[in-house]
Design an enzyme around this catalytic site. Structure first.
Site, short mmCIF file in Angstrom:
data_model
loop_
_atom_site.label_atom_id
_atom_site.label_comp_id
_atom_site.label_asym_id
_atom_site.label_seq_id
_atom_site.Cartn_x
_atom_site.Cartn_y
_atom_site.Cartn_z
CD GLU A 40 -3.52 -0.28 10.38
OE1 GLU A 40 -3.04 -1.48 9.61
OE2 GLU A 40 -3.60 1.09 9.35
NE ARG A 44 -5.12 5.59 5.84
CZ ARG A 44 -5.66 4.64 4.94
NH1 ARG A 44 -6.50 4.75 3.72
NH2 ARG A 44 -4.13 3.67 4.99
CE LYS A 128 1.22 0.06 5.81
NZ LYS A 128 -0.34 -0.02 5.70
C1 3PG Z 1 -3.36 1.11 3.38
O1 3PG Z 1 -3.97 1.59 4.27
O2 3PG Z 1 -2.95 0.15 4.13
C2 3PG Z 1 -4.38 0.48 2.42
O3 3PG Z 1 -5.26 1.97 1.82
C3 3PG Z 1 -5.55 -0.45 2.36
O4 3PG Z 1 -5.28 -1.06 1.16
P1 3PG Z 1 -6.50 -1.72 0.60
O5 3PG Z 1 -7.52 -0.55 0.55
O6 3PG Z 1 -6.34 -1.72 -0.96
O7 3PG Z 1 -7.26 -2.34 1.53
#
Ligand code: 3PG
Length: 208
Positions: A40, A44, A128
């Site tokens: 994914e 951002r 999700k």
């Molecule tokens: C996301 O966008 O799904 C999260 O920021 C991922 O979380 P993590 O950095 O704790 O894996």
């Protein structure tokens, strides 16, 4: 195999933040070498759209999706660039509706019964769950799947090599997402062997 099944088979969906589209293909190839063939790329950064395009055009073994999709405009752009699935931190009916109409797999972030109801009523079976470590983790998802029979979650937020097995083994987990397999610093430094190793380690931790 359809897109959601590809995510389940991979088990781990790397959440990838690319500051520079020139790193996209090397990052994707590093993950495939480590046994993870889905990713994914998050909206951002300004490099997201070009990164998705680069991977979609140059990495036939990688299934690339777009993350952090907040509105329909981003969603349409991501799909035009080659994103095969859409991930959102929250639920937006316009994004979900457009994806369904256009046959694009979509997993919106839903953590409350009201949000899950909205997703289920639009026909979704996989959502999700973010941030999983803040909204009650496995215990919350276990309780939520009692009324929402058959719903599957893709938790992200705080998933890592130490706890991934526990998540993967739960019957209501479709796959997990996380950034721990592709740290931004390693992408920026060109440490692609490290990303391959982290992916292989994650697969081993998840599936043995
Ligand atoms: C996301 O966008 O799904 C999260 O920021 C991922 O979380 P993590 O950095 O704790 O894996």
């Amino acid at each position: 195999m359809d897109v959601l099944n590809r995510l389940a088979k991979a088990g781990i969906v790397p959440v990838v933040v690319l500051e520079d589209a020139k790193d996209a293909v090397a990052t994707a190839n590093a993950m495939v070498a480590g046994g993870i063939d889905v990713m994914e790329i998050t909206f951002r950064t300004a490099a997201a759209a070009d990164s998705i395009k680069a991977v979609a055009e140059n990495c036939p073994d990688m299934l690339v999706g777009a993350g952090t999709i907040l509105n329909l405009e981003q969603c349409k752009l991501a799909v035009a660039m080659g994103a095969k699935f859409i991930v959102s931190p929250g639920f937006d009916a316009e994004v979900v509706g457009w994806c369904i109409e256009n046959g694009i797999a979509v997993t919106p972030g839903c953590v409350t019964p009201t949000e899950i109801t909205a997703a289920v009523n639009m026909g979704l079976k996989v959502i999700k769950f973010f941030p999983a470590n803040v909204y009650g983790g496995l215990n919350a998802m276990k309780n939520l799947c009692a009324p929402f029979v058959g719903i599957k979650f893709m938790p992200t937020g705080g998933v890592n090599a130490a706890n991934v097995r526990e998540y993967i083994e739960a019957p209501f987990i479709h796959a997990v997402g996380g950034s721990w397999v592709c740290p931004k610093a390693d992408i920026a430094a060109g440490n692609f062997e490290k990303i391959t190793a982290l992916c292989a380690e994650a697969r081993q931790a998840a599936f043995g």
